[in-house]
Design an enzyme around this catalytic site. Sequence first.
Site, short mmCIF file in Angstrom:
data_model
loop_
_atom_site.label_atom_id
_atom_site.label_comp_id
_atom_site.label_asym_id
_atom_site.label_seq_id
_atom_site.Cartn_x
_atom_site.Cartn_y
_atom_site.Cartn_z
N ARG A 78 -5.62 -39.94 97.60
CA ARG A 78 -6.54 -41.02 97.26
C ARG A 78 -6.51 -42.07 98.36
O ARG A 78 -5.45 -42.64 98.64
CB ARG A 78 -6.15 -41.63 95.91
CG ARG A 78 -7.03 -42.80 95.56
CD ARG A 78 -6.78 -43.38 94.16
NE ARG A 78 -7.64 -44.52 94.03
CZ ARG A 78 -7.27 -45.73 93.62
NH1 ARG A 78 -6.02 -45.95 93.23
NH2 ARG A 78 -8.13 -46.72 93.58
N HIS A 129 -12.03 -51.04 97.48
CA HIS A 129 -10.63 -51.43 97.23
C HIS A 129 -10.42 -52.78 97.92
O HIS A 129 -9.63 -52.90 98.85
CB HIS A 129 -9.67 -50.35 97.73
CG HIS A 129 -8.28 -50.44 97.16
ND1 HIS A 129 -7.65 -49.38 96.56
CD2 HIS A 129 -7.40 -51.47 97.09
CE1 HIS A 129 -6.44 -49.75 96.17
NE2 HIS A 129 -6.27 -51.02 96.48
N GLU A 161 -9.33 -51.64 90.39
CA GLU A 161 -8.70 -52.81 89.76
C GLU A 161 -9.55 -54.08 89.85
O GLU A 161 -9.13 -55.07 90.46
CB GLU A 161 -7.33 -53.11 90.39
CG GLU A 161 -6.26 -52.11 90.07
CD GLU A 161 -4.88 -52.55 90.58
OE1 GLU A 161 -4.68 -53.73 90.90
OE2 GLU A 161 -4.00 -51.69 90.65
N ASN A 172 -4.27 -47.37 86.49
CA ASN A 172 -3.09 -47.74 87.28
C ASN A 172 -2.07 -48.34 86.34
O ASN A 172 -2.35 -49.33 85.65
CB ASN A 172 -3.45 -48.77 88.35
CG ASN A 172 -4.30 -48.19 89.47
OD1 ASN A 172 -4.55 -46.98 89.50
ND2 ASN A 172 -4.73 -49.03 90.39
N TYR A 174 1.81 -49.82 86.19
CA TYR A 174 3.05 -50.21 86.87
C TYR A 174 4.10 -50.74 85.90
O TYR A 174 5.28 -50.47 86.06
CB TYR A 174 2.76 -51.29 87.92
CG TYR A 174 2.06 -50.75 89.15
CD1 TYR A 174 2.79 -50.25 90.22
CD2 TYR A 174 0.68 -50.72 89.22
CE1 TYR A 174 2.15 -49.75 91.35
CE2 TYR A 174 0.03 -50.22 90.35
CZ TYR A 174 0.77 -49.73 91.41
OH TYR A 174 0.14 -49.22 92.50
N GLU A 194 -2.64 -44.77 90.20
CA GLU A 194 -1.55 -45.43 90.94
C GLU A 194 -0.36 -45.63 90.03
O GLU A 194 -0.52 -45.96 88.86
CB GLU A 194 -1.96 -46.83 91.43
CG GLU A 194 -2.85 -46.87 92.60
CD GLU A 194 -3.22 -48.30 93.00
OE1 GLU A 194 -2.40 -49.22 92.80
OE2 GLU A 194 -4.35 -48.48 93.50
O1 IFM Z 1 -0.93 -52.39 96.63
C1 IFM Z 1 -1.56 -52.50 95.41
C2 IFM Z 1 -2.87 -51.73 95.42
O2 IFM Z 1 -3.71 -52.15 96.44
C3 IFM Z 1 -3.59 -51.95 94.10
N1 IFM Z 1 -2.73 -51.67 92.99
C4 IFM Z 1 -1.41 -52.27 92.98
C5 IFM Z 1 -0.71 -51.97 94.29
C6 IFM Z 1 0.70 -52.58 94.27
O3 IFM Z 1 0.65 -53.94 94.10
#
Ligand code: IFM
Length: 523
Positions: free
Chosen positions: A83, A127, A172, A298, A300, A378
């Site tokens: 990606r 992005h 995002e 995404n 995290y 992500e």
């Molecule tokens: O680096 C970023 C990415 O550009 C978008 N999602 C979160 C990642 C980590 O912060």
Amino acid sequence: MKASAKDLASLLPPRFTLGVATAAFQIEGALDEDGRGPSGWDVFAAKPGAIVEDHSPVVACDHYHRMPEDVALMKELGIDSYRFSLSWSRIQPGGSGPVNPAGLDFYDRLIDLLLANGIAPMATLYHWDTPLELDEAGGWMNRDTAYRLGEFAAIAAAAYGDRVTRWVTVNEPATVSTNGYMLGMHAPGEALMLKALPSVHHQLLGHGLSLQALRAANVPGEIGITNVYSPMVPASINPLDKLSAGLMDMAQNRLYADPVLLGKYPDTIRAATFFSSFSPSSEDMELISQPLDFYGLNYYMPTRVASGPGDGAVPKGMAEAMGDDLSGTAPGAPFHIASFPDTEITAYGWPIKPEYMAVALGEMSERYPNLPPVYITEGGASFEDLEIQDPDGGLIIPDERRVRYLADHIATAIEATSPGGAAEAVDLRGYYVWSLMDNFEWSGGYKQQFGLLHVDRETQHRTKKASFYWLKEVLAARHRESVPEAPAAGAAGVNSDAGTVPGALPVPDAVSVPDAGHPQPAG
Ligand code: IFM
């Protein structure tokens, strides 16, 4: 949990996609080369104090010049899919008008090289690196930017539509609106707080117009959007904490997912905007909620939310990571982000809670009955990696915490979406590790390292971390059903990755093989 490569490999469904992710502005460098136009991020990052220690994105990972070397590393890793994002201002320097042939050519070569190495390209259209001219005309506060993104999508479709396996329209939008337009921590550096709401709608409209342009071009690849999702956890059973978590959930999750997947904004937002001039038309909402081939998520971390303004401090670790930038970023907010007790954190101060990956997927399936197949587009963690000099002058980077993070999160996602799991209704198709290499982490500069590859900032030498070797082992040990590309033009197609077929090009739908245990998307 499942840190052993063999354990994790044995959990992977036979058609599960494993990939790595990057973004143009974070790795390419070469900002002034071959006709690229400036982006809003070029200007923002050059402002003293905007980026940790004033790190510069001018060279980044020099990927623009080292792209073949980086693809060779991906090939060695053995990933199914890569990606990346297209730099809008490299391809269309002014954000509208003429295209730059050298910019087009760069991604043309990248895509061909990926396919020649059996790696399926997933291209993100937007992005965050908005062309400067558009930023200067109001950026995402200006509705026109959405139409310009739609035009850019048509350009990309004409150039690469025959070869891209998956498209992400917008990455995002929550981060762009929150950090870029509400709080001023990202480009374009606006701190408009609630007045930034139009930037949300215009990005989502840009998604809808891009999707429409890609469909109109009959691209055979799958199309989706990527939203970041963080389960919101009340700090206590106190009703005010619950209310606060609900508000955060609305502002960070539902505001971006509901319009796309339900065709409407959350009621609270509609009530709040009743008093302003912002009132989206039904035509806009139809564009935004067109059917998707997949939903990019995404994940995290979860967010723990407490009522009240807090003490102005941010959770442990975050302040150090971001300099002073985060302190007091939401002046007057009636709630704040609290730390999870007894929880390991990343270098960013993000809590490591793999179990919330299952919560995120479960909430998505409860909220959105028509959720299309999902890719985790992500996931990853920044750590201050230990660097050990080996006797030959090389580096050894034993980033076991990253290995554990990835193993736990991938395993949790797979278990949660397997029969009997907390999110069994979710058709999970894959996971993309953020990131292939340590890169320019926006306001976090080069201090926040997410990579499987360490990048020497002076020499640009790439060193494989323990996590690279671990993922390579996972990929080699799994049982992978290799199915050739099978997209149906412009439809909610069933795709797999380019697999091991060098130079694979799309082939007709008829050869697709249903994934055991997972429902296929409705046509
Ligand atoms: O680096 C970023 C990415 O550009 C978008 N999602 C979160 C990642 C980590 O912060």
